[in-house]
Enzyme design. Structure first.
Site, PDB file in Angstrom:
ATOM      1  N   LYS A  75     -11.521  -6.218   7.947  1.00  0.00           N
ATOM      2  CA  LYS A  75     -10.495  -5.710   8.841  1.00  0.00           C
ATOM      3  C   LYS A  75     -10.490  -6.499  10.121  1.00  0.00           C
ATOM      4  CE  LYS A  75      -8.029  -2.396   6.727  1.00  0.00           C
ATOM      5  NZ  LYS A  75      -6.799  -2.455   6.632  1.00  0.00           N
ATOM      6  N   TYR A 128     -16.187  -4.177   4.477  1.00  0.00           N
ATOM      7  CA  TYR A 128     -14.674  -3.549   5.117  1.00  0.00           C
ATOM      8  C   TYR A 128     -14.346  -3.701   6.567  1.00  0.00           C
ATOM      9  CZ  TYR A 128     -10.871  -0.372   6.123  1.00  0.00           C
ATOM     10  OH  TYR A 128      -9.817   0.134   6.552  1.00  0.00           O
ATOM     11  N   ARG A 180      -4.894  12.771   1.186  1.00  0.00           N
ATOM     12  CA  ARG A 180      -5.913  11.735   1.303  1.00  0.00           C
ATOM     13  C   ARG A 180      -6.551  11.696  -0.053  1.00  0.00           C
ATOM     14  NH1 ARG A 180      -8.277   7.628   4.040  1.00  0.00           N
ATOM     15  NH2 ARG A 180      -9.629   8.459   5.817  1.00  0.00           N
ATOM     16  N   THR A 240       1.449   3.368  -2.274  1.00  0.00           N
ATOM     17  CA  THR A 240       1.170   4.441  -3.017  1.00  0.00           C
ATOM     18  C   THR A 240      -0.156   5.006  -2.406  1.00  0.00           C
ATOM     19  OG1 THR A 240      -0.214   2.702  -4.170  1.00  0.00           O
ATOM     20  CG2 THR A 240       1.850   3.411  -5.261  1.00  0.00           C
ATOM     21  N   SER A 279      -8.293  -0.919  11.972  1.00  0.00           N
ATOM     22  CA  SER A 279      -9.106   0.140  11.779  1.00  0.00           C
ATOM     23  C   SER A 279     -10.274   0.315  12.923  1.00  0.00           C
ATOM     24  CB  SER A 279      -9.796   0.104  10.231  1.00  0.00           C
ATOM     25  OG  SER A 279     -10.818   1.044  10.383  1.00  0.00           O
ATOM     26  N   GLY A 324       0.812  -1.150  -0.050  1.00  0.00           N
ATOM     27  CA  GLY A 324       0.037   0.209  -0.013  1.00  0.00           C
ATOM     28  C   GLY A 324       0.848   1.181   0.155  1.00  0.00           C
ATOM     29  N   GLU A 365     -13.158   1.194  12.087  1.00  0.00           N
ATOM     30  CA  GLU A 365     -14.227   0.854  11.561  1.00  0.00           C
ATOM     31  C   GLU A 365     -14.599  -0.599  12.175  1.00  0.00           C
ATOM     32  OE1 GLU A 365     -16.050   2.488   9.336  1.00  0.00           O
ATOM     33  OE2 GLU A 365     -17.459   0.828   8.518  1.00  0.00           O
ATOM     34  N   ALA A 405      -4.595  -2.319   0.957  1.00  0.00           N
ATOM     35  CA  ALA A 405      -6.265  -2.668   1.220  1.00  0.00           C
ATOM     36  C   ALA A 405      -7.318  -1.861   0.308  1.00  0.00           C
ATOM     37  CB  ALA A 405      -6.815  -2.266   2.625  1.00  0.00           C
TER      38      ALA A 405
HETATM   39  P1  NAP Z   1      -5.194   4.379   0.729  1.00  0.00           P
HETATM   40  O1  NAP Z   1      -5.055   5.603   0.521  1.00  0.00           O
HETATM   41  O2  NAP Z   1      -6.864   3.766   0.114  1.00  0.00           O
HETATM   42  O3  NAP Z   1      -4.290   3.082   0.057  1.00  0.00           O
HETATM   43  C1  NAP Z   1      -4.572   1.751  -0.054  1.00  0.00           C
HETATM   44  C2  NAP Z   1      -3.155   1.015  -0.613  1.00  0.00           C
HETATM   45  O4  NAP Z   1      -3.511  -0.302  -0.833  1.00  0.00           O
HETATM   46  C3  NAP Z   1      -2.999   1.681  -2.137  1.00  0.00           C
HETATM   47  O5  NAP Z   1      -1.562   1.875  -2.114  1.00  0.00           O
HETATM   48  C4  NAP Z   1      -3.452   0.501  -3.154  1.00  0.00           C
HETATM   49  O6  NAP Z   1      -2.665   0.628  -4.229  1.00  0.00           O
HETATM   50  C5  NAP Z   1      -3.212  -0.574  -2.185  1.00  0.00           C
HETATM   51  N1  NAP Z   1      -3.958  -1.631  -2.624  1.00  0.00           N
HETATM   52  C6  NAP Z   1      -5.188  -1.832  -3.069  1.00  0.00           C
HETATM   53  N2  NAP Z   1      -5.471  -3.169  -3.484  1.00  0.00           N
HETATM   54  C7  NAP Z   1      -4.318  -3.754  -3.430  1.00  0.00           C
HETATM   55  C8  NAP Z   1      -4.075  -5.021  -3.606  1.00  0.00           C
HETATM   56  N3  NAP Z   1      -4.897  -6.171  -4.012  1.00  0.00           N
HETATM   57  N4  NAP Z   1      -2.500  -5.592  -3.350  1.00  0.00           N
HETATM   58  C9  NAP Z   1      -1.652  -4.701  -2.934  1.00  0.00           C
HETATM   59  N5  NAP Z   1      -2.028  -3.566  -2.823  1.00  0.00           N
HETATM   60  C10 NAP Z   1      -3.181  -2.913  -2.909  1.00  0.00           C
HETATM   61  O7  NAP Z   1      -5.454   3.815   2.284  1.00  0.00           O
HETATM   62  P2  NAP Z   1      -4.621   4.587   3.487  1.00  0.00           P
HETATM   63  O8  NAP Z   1      -5.617   5.700   4.135  1.00  0.00           O
HETATM   64  O9  NAP Z   1      -3.382   4.967   3.238  1.00  0.00           O
HETATM   65  O10 NAP Z   1      -4.593   3.305   4.493  1.00  0.00           O
HETATM   66  C11 NAP Z   1      -3.690   2.631   4.956  1.00  0.00           C
HETATM   67  C12 NAP Z   1      -4.104   1.386   5.439  1.00  0.00           C
HETATM   68  O11 NAP Z   1      -4.597   1.762   6.698  1.00  0.00           O
HETATM   69  C13 NAP Z   1      -5.125   0.708   4.615  1.00  0.00           C
HETATM   70  O12 NAP Z   1      -5.251  -0.803   5.155  1.00  0.00           O
HETATM   71  C14 NAP Z   1      -6.453   1.375   5.593  1.00  0.00           C
HETATM   72  O13 NAP Z   1      -7.589   0.282   5.394  1.00  0.00           O
HETATM   73  C15 NAP Z   1      -5.889   1.403   6.896  1.00  0.00           C
HETATM   74  N6  NAP Z   1      -6.695   2.506   7.602  1.00  0.00           N
HETATM   75  C16 NAP Z   1      -6.618   3.775   7.249  1.00  0.00           C
HETATM   76  C17 NAP Z   1      -7.299   4.553   8.060  1.00  0.00           C
HETATM   77  C18 NAP Z   1      -7.364   6.113   7.527  1.00  0.00           C
HETATM   78  O14 NAP Z   1      -8.133   6.766   8.207  1.00  0.00           O
HETATM   79  N7  NAP Z   1      -6.666   6.377   6.429  1.00  0.00           N
HETATM   80  C19 NAP Z   1      -7.688   4.329   9.475  1.00  0.00           C
HETATM   81  C20 NAP Z   1      -7.624   2.977   9.691  1.00  0.00           C
HETATM   82  C21 NAP Z   1      -7.074   1.977   8.790  1.00  0.00           C
HETATM   83  P3  NAP Z   1      -3.207   1.579  -5.672  1.00  0.00           P
HETATM   84  O15 NAP Z   1      -2.569   3.006  -5.141  1.00  0.00           O
HETATM   85  O16 NAP Z   1      -2.695   0.852  -6.631  1.00  0.00           O
HETATM   86  O17 NAP Z   1      -4.602   1.618  -5.414  1.00  0.00           O
HETATM   87  N1  GDD Z   2     -16.946   9.380   1.774  1.00  0.00           N
HETATM   88  C1  GDD Z   2     -18.123  10.199   2.276  1.00  0.00           C
HETATM   89  N2  GDD Z   2     -18.578  11.042   1.176  1.00  0.00           N
HETATM   90  N3  GDD Z   2     -18.411  10.388   3.424  1.00  0.00           N
HETATM   91  C2  GDD Z   2     -19.534  10.864   3.759  1.00  0.00           C
HETATM   92  C3  GDD Z   2     -20.031  11.752   2.738  1.00  0.00           C
HETATM   93  C4  GDD Z   2     -19.785  11.664   1.575  1.00  0.00           C
HETATM   94  O1  GDD Z   2     -20.270  12.517   0.280  1.00  0.00           O
HETATM   95  N4  GDD Z   2     -21.108  12.264   3.605  1.00  0.00           N
HETATM   96  C5  GDD Z   2     -21.054  11.896   4.807  1.00  0.00           C
HETATM   97  N5  GDD Z   2     -20.175  11.140   4.692  1.00  0.00           N
HETATM   98  C6  GDD Z   2     -19.606  10.452   6.291  1.00  0.00           C
HETATM   99  C7  GDD Z   2     -19.760   8.893   6.009  1.00  0.00           C
HETATM  100  O2  GDD Z   2     -21.066   8.332   6.063  1.00  0.00           O
HETATM  101  C8  GDD Z   2     -18.986   8.422   7.287  1.00  0.00           C
HETATM  102  O3  GDD Z   2     -19.783   8.496   8.318  1.00  0.00           O
HETATM  103  C9  GDD Z   2     -18.025   9.636   7.427  1.00  0.00           C
HETATM  104  O4  GDD Z   2     -18.524  10.824   6.599  1.00  0.00           O
HETATM  105  C10 GDD Z   2     -16.727   9.479   7.036  1.00  0.00           C
HETATM  106  O5  GDD Z   2     -16.534   8.684   5.779  1.00  0.00           O
HETATM  107  P1  GDD Z   2     -15.196   8.605   4.963  1.00  0.00           P
HETATM  108  O6  GDD Z   2     -14.359   9.729   4.943  1.00  0.00           O
HETATM  109  O7  GDD Z   2     -15.496   7.608   3.713  1.00  0.00           O
HETATM  110  O8  GDD Z   2     -14.336   7.523   5.993  1.00  0.00           O
HETATM  111  P2  GDD Z   2     -14.839   6.413   6.936  1.00  0.00           P
HETATM  112  O9  GDD Z   2     -15.027   6.796   8.394  1.00  0.00           O
HETATM  113  O10 GDD Z   2     -15.937   5.736   6.185  1.00  0.00           O
HETATM  114  O11 GDD Z   2     -13.593   5.335   6.858  1.00  0.00           O
HETATM  115  C11 GDD Z   2     -12.225   5.963   6.725  1.00  0.00           C
HETATM  116  O12 GDD Z   2     -11.975   5.684   8.200  1.00  0.00           O
HETATM  117  C12 GDD Z   2     -11.722   4.175   8.675  1.00  0.00           C
HETATM  118  C13 GDD Z   2     -11.278   4.514  10.192  1.00  0.00           C
HETATM  119  O13 GDD Z   2     -12.488   4.557  10.811  1.00  0.00           O
HETATM  120  C14 GDD Z   2     -11.425   5.038   5.945  1.00  0.00           C
HETATM  121  O14 GDD Z   2      -9.955   5.817   5.894  1.00  0.00           O
HETATM  122  C15 GDD Z   2     -11.266   3.750   6.139  1.00  0.00           C
HETATM  123  O15 GDD Z   2     -10.218   2.964   5.208  1.00  0.00           O
HETATM  124  C16 GDD Z   2     -10.853   3.651   7.811  1.00  0.00           C
HETATM  125  O16 GDD Z   2     -10.541   2.256   8.254  1.00  0.00           O
END
Ligand code: NAP
Ligand code: GDD
Length: 329
Positions: free
Chosen positions: A156, A152, A187, A11, A128, A9, A130, A81
């Site tokens: 996780k 999802y 992001r 990228t 996560s 991940g 989530e 992921a």
């Molecule tokens: P992201 O920006 O969506 O990055 C996901 C990465 O996974 C990308 O590099 C993507 O590659 C890669 N990927 C997707 N499918 C794959 C596959 N089949 N094999 C190998 N790699 C693959 O996510 P992030 O926000 O950086 O989050 C990083 C990790 O933390 C994820 O596992 C996410 O679920 C977890 N997480 C995130 C948050 C948050 O708030 N950001 C919170 C809790 C947990 P491509 O670029 O090619 O698509």
């Molecule tokens: N994406 C999105 N788009 N979310 C919206 C919108 C919209 O137009 N309007 C309201 N929301 C609300 C969603 O319903 C959710 O309750 C909240 O905004 C956050 O949505 P996201 O930013 O898509 O994030 P997430 O909380 O569902 O998931 C992210 O955080 C998780 C950790 O708690 C992702 O990064 C997951 O990969 C990560 O695990």
């Protein structure tokens, strides 16, 4: 000796920040990138040119074994992921394969690669908040019962428990970070924070007038991605592997995010720019997330450095800059 790390991940948002952090600490960093001619390789190269790219996919275990053989890592960070919750209902099977089974594929590849020396590779799993879904207590901590509300979240939870299982079954140094939402200018545009910051910048420039969203009352514990990758690294440096909640311990609604974002560009009557549409509502919503990161603070010495309002302003400023607006108002 220089440490070697393999990041899946790489990228993605976190992969980019983690790569820079590890490079700044003198690591040799390898990044697993999927697909043929993935366009994100160029962005990764521009951001962190020293990262050595290895092709592979979490669904393809032999590619993981090959990547481990090539990188010979001391540490593996599994950030790869399918991470967009809304998408996971429409692609539940694929999400389960990548976000869930992908963790098992990688753990098993590490076990086979390490052979009798299971301690030679340390593992980090991106779990996560989530997974807490319909939260069973507030705030959520490491011991809170998991009640995932999306495919999802279910995937996780599988990866989280499999990580614990490899630690307990084989003595693997496998840690799981239960990270709450973390954001940054990197992001993806599909997530609500970036969707808003980008639209607010465009509205300020007169490029767009309306922003269409779903549930404005959802509450999240939002932190800065740069802080959260530091917590990942700290977990892996501990003598004993463990699980940690990483969060700011504050919760804010999407509505509050909107208020601060619009205020940052001088718009107070933001409601006239925002409409709600049922297509952005989810089949099952996670209404409230708020973490308790006491364990990470006391054991890892970790602290978040960016508060909620500063995070919102950072993201809007970055999007204004992208649209050439900074300094224009
Ligand atoms: P992201 O920006 O969506 O990055 C996901 C990465 O996974 C990308 O590099 C993507 O590659 C890669 N990927 C997707 N499918 C794959 C596959 N089949 N094999 C190998 N790699 C693959 O996510 P992030 O926000 O950086 O989050 C990083 C990790 O933390 C994820 O596992 C996410 O679920 C977890 N997480 C995130 C948050 C948050 O708030 N950001 C919170 C809790 C947990 P491509 O670029 O090619 O698509
Ligand atoms: N994406 C999105 N788009 N979310 C919206 C919108 C919209 O137009 N309007 C309201 N929301 C609300 C969603 O319903 C959710 O309750 C909240 O905004 C956050 O949505 P996201 O930013 O898509 O994030 P997430 O909380 O569902 O998931 C992210 O955080 C998780 C950790 O708690 C992702 O990064 C997951 O990969 C990560 O695990």
């Amino acid at each position: 000796m220089t440490k070697r790390a393999l990041i899946t991940g790489v990228t993605g948002q976190d992969g980019m920040y983690l790569a820079r952090l590890l490079l700044s600490k003198g690591y040799t960093v390898f990044g697993l990138v999927r697909g043929q001619n993935n366009p994100k390789i160029q962005a990764l190269h521009d951001w962190a040119p020293e990262v050595r790219v290895i092709t592979g996919d979490l669904q393809d275990q032999s590619s993981l074994l090959r990547a481990l053989g090539q990188a010979q890592p001391d540490e593996v960070y599994n950030l790869g992921a399918i991470s967009f919750v809304a998408y996971s209902w429409e692609n539940a099977h694929l999400t389960s394969q990548v976000t869930g089974m992908g963790v098992l594929n990688l753990l098993e590849a590490i076990r086979l690669h390490a052979g009798t020396d299971i301690g030679k590779v340390r593992f980090y799993q991106a779990s996560s908040s989530e997974m807490f879904g319909r939260v069973q207590e507030v705030p959520q901590r490491e011991t809170t019962l998991l009640w995932p509300r999306s495919p999802y979240g279910v995937a996780k939870a599988f990866g989280h428990h499999m990580t614990i299982n490899y630690r307990e079954s084989y003595g693997m140094h496998a840690s799981s970070g239960i990270l709450f939402n973390h954001e940054s200018p990197l992001r993806g545009p599909e997530f609500v924070t970036r969707k808003i910051s980008s639209a607010v910048a465009r509205i300020a420039l007169g490029l767009q007038d309306q922003l269409v969203l779903g549930n404005l009352d959802a509450q999240r514990d939002w932190g800065f991605a740069g802080d959260y990758v530091d917590a990942m690294w700290r977990m892996v440096q501990q003598d004993t592997a463990d699980d940690y909640v990483v969060s700011t311990n504050e919760t804010h609604s999407v509505r509050e995010y909107l208020e601060i974002a619009f205020e940052h560009v001088g718009i107070t009557d933001w409601q006239r720019h925002v409409t709600q549409d049922a297509r952005f509502l989810r089949p099952a919503e996670v209404d409230l997330l708020m973490g308790d990161a006491t364990k990470a603070r006391t054991t890892l010495g970790w602290e978040p450095t960016v508060g909620f309002a500063d995070l919102v302003r950072m993201m809007v400023t970055a999007d204004l800059s992208e649209h050439g607006l900074v300094g224009a108002r």
